[in-house]
Design an enzyme around this catalytic site. Structure first.
Site, short mmCIF file in Angstrom:
data_model
loop_
_atom_site.label_atom_id
_atom_site.label_comp_id
_atom_site.label_asym_id
_atom_site.label_seq_id
_atom_site.Cartn_x
_atom_site.Cartn_y
_atom_site.Cartn_z
N CYS A 113 0.81 -1.22 0.00
CA CYS A 113 0.00 0.00 0.00
C CYS A 113 0.84 1.27 0.00
CB CYS A 113 -0.94 0.01 1.20
SG CYS A 113 -2.00 -1.45 1.28
N HIS A 240 -2.94 6.92 2.09
CA HIS A 240 -3.41 5.62 1.62
C HIS A 240 -4.85 5.43 2.10
CE1 HIS A 240 -4.14 1.48 0.97
NE2 HIS A 240 -3.96 1.12 2.22
N ASN A 270 -10.16 -0.07 -0.58
CA ASN A 270 -8.71 -0.11 -0.47
C ASN A 270 -8.13 -0.68 -1.76
OD1 ASN A 270 -6.03 -0.72 0.08
ND2 ASN A 270 -6.43 -1.52 2.14
#
Length: 314
Positions: A113, A240, A270
């Site tokens: 990520c 993020h 996500n």
């Protein structure tokens, strides 16, 4: 010293949208359960015929068009991804082939990520050192291909997509891409994993949440200090996009009182390495952040790796 800047941005998401109600038909969950815990309402899902390099190429093509450049103008392609199934040719090489590039250097970075902000820093360093003149930096992931659709704790979180930036030399050290702050917590690598055959995404959600809420404010302030920007001067904060309960409070905690906070997690879930450039490109496209404005970018996740920098927008 040669400076660098982001010349243009681009983003891409697959057409298929999966809502929380759709997920409730697959596993024991509900819209209320998901939104109250992570803030996600929808996510985009790529089909079996849409590999990671195709998502990446779409975003990259848009960034090149926005910059007024052609494929031959790029001499370095960096793709941040952790979901490319094939090891060779790498995703960057496949993107270069899809776009008809000449002979760029092509590399993949797997920092999960935090991948895009690591790749952006790597491109910045390469251009400043004279190893490249223009770089294409892409974050792309197909998280829905590595998730267990029977596990309600993870399948509700993820989505697919890509975001891209063109990084180029400016001739002077303008500070358009600020110094990176990066690092990791190796002993906590168990907190976020994509392991096994076939690979499957798993995480210790509470561990990640505690680390992020406790450590991110301090790290974000250090990024600003390295760039010579106060939090009050930030026009935007793009973290993020893991969890709305992590994303929303950060700006207030560091004193970024004038910043637009990216909340793309609500619509996209996500998307791992894609999340920072995807959210940033959307904010720019919608005109929510002005040209030249300072924006804090910060990625964190797998290995509890992190990387952040302040950038000036194209």
């Amino acid at each position: 010293m040669t400076g660098t800047r982001i010349a243009a941005l681009g983003h891409y998401q697959p057409a298929k949208v999966l809502t929380n109600d759709d997920l409730a038909a697959l596993v024991e969950t509900s819209d209320e359960w998901i939104t109250s815990r992570v803030g996600i309402r929808t996510r985009h899902v790529a089909g079996p015929e849409e590999p990671v390099d195709e998502l990446a190429a779409h975003a990259a093509g848009k960034a090149l068009a926005a910059a007024g450049l052609g494929p031959g103008d790029i001499d370095l392609v960096l793709v941040a991804t952790s979901t490319a199934i094939d090891r060779s040719p790498n995703t960057a090489a496949r993107v270069a082939a899809r776009l008809g590039m000449g002979s760029p250097a092509t590399m993949d970075l797997n920092v999960v990520c935090a991948g895009f902000t690591h790749a952006l820093a790597t491109a910045d360093h390469a251009v400043r050192a004279g190893a490249a003149r223009r770089a294409l930096v892409i974050g792309a992931d197909k998280m829905t291909e590595v998730v267990d659709w029977t596990d309600r704790t993870t399948c509700v979180l993820v989505g697919d997509g890509a975001g891209a930036a063109v990084v180029e030399a400016t001739g002077t050290d303008t500070g358009a891409i600020g110094p990176v702050l990066w690092g990791s917590v190796p002993e906590m690598g168990h907190a976020v994993r994509i392991e096994g055959t076939p690979p499957r995404f798993a995480q210790e959600g509470q561990t990640v949440y505690r680390w992020a809420t406790q450590q991110l404010p301090h790290l974000a302030r250090k990024v600003c200090e390295r760039s010579g920007v106060t939090p009050e001067e930030l026009a935007g904060v793009v973290l993020h996009q893991a969890n709305l309960r992590i994303v929303e409070p950060l700006a207030a905690k560091i004193g970024a009182v004038n910043a637009v906070v990216a909340r793309d997690v609500v619509d996209s879930g996500n998307t791992s390495a894609a999340s920072v450039p995807l959210a940033l490109a959307k904010l720019v496209e919608r005109g929510e952040l002005p040209s030249g404005a300072p924006v804090l970018l910060f990625g964190f996740g797998g290995n509890l790796s992190y990387a952040g920098q302040v950038v000036r927008l194209p």
